[in-house]
Design an enzyme around this catalytic site. Structure first.
Site, mmCIF file in Angstrom:
data_model
loop_
_atom_site.group_PDB
_atom_site.id
_atom_site.type_symbol
_atom_site.label_atom_id
_atom_site.label_comp_id
_atom_site.label_asym_id
_atom_site.label_seq_id
_atom_site.Cartn_x
_atom_site.Cartn_y
_atom_site.Cartn_z
ATOM 1 C CE LYS A 61 -4.697 3.347 -0.348
ATOM 2 N NZ LYS A 61 -6.114 3.755 -0.033
ATOM 3 C CB THR A 65 -12.051 -0.098 -0.036
ATOM 4 O OG1 THR A 65 -11.152 0.048 1.074
ATOM 5 C CG2 THR A 65 -13.386 0.520 0.310
ATOM 6 C CG HIS A 122 -4.005 -5.054 4.607
ATOM 7 N ND1 HIS A 122 -4.582 -5.141 3.356
ATOM 8 C CD2 HIS A 122 -4.401 -3.855 5.125
ATOM 9 C CE1 HIS A 122 -5.305 -4.053 3.133
ATOM 10 N NE2 HIS A 122 -5.211 -3.264 4.176
ATOM 11 C CB SER A 152 -1.743 3.712 -3.726
ATOM 12 O OG SER A 152 -2.998 3.896 -3.118
ATOM 13 C CG MET A 246 -16.328 2.474 -5.393
ATOM 14 S SD MET A 246 -16.858 1.355 -4.098
ATOM 15 C CE MET A 246 -15.303 1.010 -3.281
ATOM 16 C CG MET A 270 -11.529 5.681 -2.075
ATOM 17 S SD MET A 270 -13.175 5.230 -2.600
ATOM 18 C CE MET A 270 -13.411 3.742 -1.628
ATOM 19 C CE LYS A 272 -3.405 12.056 -9.332
ATOM 20 N NZ LYS A 272 -2.229 12.248 -10.224
#
Length: 606
Positions: A61, A65, A122, A152, A246, A270, A272
């Protein structure tokens, strides 16, 4: 990839969804990973990439992406349709991911792709397959400030039914602080790649920088990938990778994952995409506890994270008013904070860099940063100049943190900039015998440069006409007061106070000599090759093109560089293109009157 193949990927997830559960965590070399990943880690660790493969690494996060989409568009010349050939996890496989069959693992997807491949991970640095470094693969690391990252990640763990149960927000914060979440400690993660970035050809970028100036960061990624795309294509890529675009892109927003796995009724994938959303979640007590723990865990790291940035949606800031402080005119927001600035206590190892505005401060700061980093250009492009060095009297009116708040987060030795005249400098600098570098520029060229700066800096007082501005300069009615008193004040104290007094004109005439003077003053000894590199990196042309030094990181609402560039001409003698013969004569007469008691060797031309 065809539409049928894309659908088959979604169908595979749908078919396996009944086997999906919140997987428990199993430690791998001390790093908690989901059991499905940990149980397959030998195969993951043995993965052998091609030297042309690109690794995109992040803590979860943190902008993965977003970066994957930017890279895919760059590699496809901004072709939106080409980048909608398949969902993100198919176009750019997730190296370590393992789900119940028939969902293909990351390794399975990669085995069916021909290099060069975009590979996401990650994993912390120490768990990345060694082949990436042995093959000298390029790697992009994206880091996001800890507070927004934990917010997030919390919402993601609530909606992602493969992650462990997050529990309440209060408890989740403590899990994050302890490193008890999947993929381990955020602190160790960001530090691990930061420490290896120079050795391993890692482009280290910040989520906050991407939000603040996406075009600049897209261009940085483009250059890192050895690509050259037109301005129009870069503009299109910036638009296609905006948060709105996006979020609406079905090939990037993870709507390919069924609700049984990603429960979007709880939170969107997705959500904020803001910087500073943490303020809507942390209580003051939680924030204070988190900050204290952050200081402890990050005290040895100098990573320039920001928890807020100037947003394009923010209201245009009105021009400042001038307020007299001890007879010196200062912008109102600086005057309000001057009492706290005056009380600042530096460390003896801190370096103070002083100049009247538009006299060469940024140039000198860049030279110093390069000297302190042995001429390493990547180290000196780790962050904007305003983050690498601290503007002592700056306030939150224009930045996410005041200069004093920024200094609290930095360990000495620190490079500190100021425009304050000698009498307003905190006495601690004199008491601690801190080294000081003063840069002086001839008044005519300083005046011209300051005039253009007032036009492009929308927070400065209104400059008025050129003739008005010349008279304001002569009457000491500009921010930071009298140029005459400013240059004289430091000149008279230079021998008593360990001040290296430099002239802008000397730096232009013989930059190598002046770089060597600064080096010796700082008790450094660098090779001739390194000095040559520093001189080259700090030429006017290179400074003007350096996005970490040319202030393009500030939005147009503050510095409107369509009016005038922050780094404009940098010439000695440009004043001749602005002063009329009558203005020059009047100015010269006033100069002689004000400077008759002092013999400072200014040059107005070569």
């Amino acid at each position: 990839m065809s539409e049928n193949e894309e659908l088959s990927y979604s169908a595979a997830i749908q078919e396996a969804s009944k086997s999906i559960c919140r997987f428990p965590l199993i430690p791998v070399e001390g790093i908690p990973l989901r059991s499905s990943i940990a149980n397959n880690f030998d195969a993951i660790s043995a993965f052998c990439p091609d030297s042309s493969d690109l690794l995109i690494a992040t803590y979860p996060k943190a902008g993965t992406t977003w970066t994957q989409e930017i890279v895919d568009l760059l590699l496809h010349n901004g072709d939106a349709e080409a980048c909608r050939r398949a969902p993100t996890p198919v176009r750019s496989p997730f190296l370590e991911i393992c789900y119940p069959p028939p969902i293909p693992s990351g390794l399975e997807l990669l085995s069916k792709m021909a290099p060069p491949r975009i590979i996401k991970t990650h994993l912390p640095f120490q768990l990345v397959p060694a082949g990436f470094w042995e093959k000298k693969c390029k790697a992009i690391y994206v880091a996001r400030n800890a507070k927004d990252n934990v917010v997030s990640y919390y919402h993601f763990d609530r909606m992602n039914m493969t992650q462990p149960e997050p529990g309440p927000w209060e408890g989740y914060i403590h899990k994050f602080m302890r490193g008890d979440l999947p993929w381990g400690s955020w602190y160790d993660h960001v530090k691990g790649y930061w420490e290896e970035r120079d050795k391993r050809n890692i482009l280290y970028i910040f989520y906050e920088d991407m939000k603040e100036n996406p075009r600049r960061e897209v261009e940085r990624i483009m250059r890192y990938l050895d690509l050259s795309l037109s301005d129009d294509i870069i503009t299109r890529i910036v638009e296609l990778t905006s948060f709105t675009a996006m979020k609406e892109n079905p090939m990037a927003n993870y709507t390919c994952v069924p609700t049984r796995v990603y429960d979007r009724s709880i939170s969107a994938f997705m959500r904020k995409g803001e910087v500073g959303d943490w303020k809507n979640h942390f209580t003051p007590e939680q924030s204070a506890e988190f900050d204290a723990d952050y200081q402890r865990q990050m005290k040895q790291a100098d990573i320039p994270f920001r928890t807020d940035v100037m947003s394009d949606k923010q209201t245009v800031i009105p021009r400042s008013l001038l307020v007299p402080i001890e007879g010196i005119l200062l912008e109102d927001h600086i005057a309000e904070g001057l009492e706290a600035v005056s009380a600042f206590s530096p460390h003896p190892s801190d370096l103070l860099v002083v100049a009247y505005p538009k006299s060469g401060s940024t140039w000198t700061l860049e030279i110093i940063d390069l000297l302190l980093h042995n001429g390493d250009v990547e180290s000196c492009r780790r962050a904007p100049i305003t983050v690498r060095t601290t503007f002592l009297e700056s306030t939150v009116r224009l930045r996410s943190k005041s200069g004093l708040d920024q200094l609290k987060e930095l360990d000495p030795p620190r490079v500190i900039k100021t425009h304050l005249p000698f009498q307003l400098i905190p006495v601690g600098f004199r008491e601690k015998k801190c080294k000081t570098i003063y840069v002086a520029r001839n008044p005519k060229d300083t005046l011209v440069s300051f005039y253009y700066f007032h036009h492009m800096n929308k927070t400065c007082p209104e400059p008025g006409t050129w003739d008005d501005f010349v008279r304001k300069f002569m009457r000491d009615e500009l921010p930071w007061g009298s140029w005459y008193d400013h240059v004289k004040g430091f000149w008279e104290e230079r021998h008593k106070r360990n001040i290296l007094y430099l002239f802008y004109e000397d730096m232009k005439e013989n930059p190598r000599r002046e770089v060597e003077r600064i080096m010796k003053f700082l008790d450094l000894s660098l090779s001739d090759d390194v000095i040559s590199r520093i001189v080259e990196l700090t030429t006017f042309k290179n400074m003007k093109e350096n996005p970490m030094a040319n202030y393009t990181f500030l939005p147009n609402e503050i510095y409107d560089q369509s009016v005038s560039k922050f780094i404009r001409k940098g010439e000695v003698g440009d004043w001749k293109n602005h002063f009329t013969a009558e203005q020059a004569a009047e100015f010269d007469e006033d100069y002689k009157k004000k400077m008759k008691q002092v013999n400072i060797p200014f040059k107005t031309e070569f």
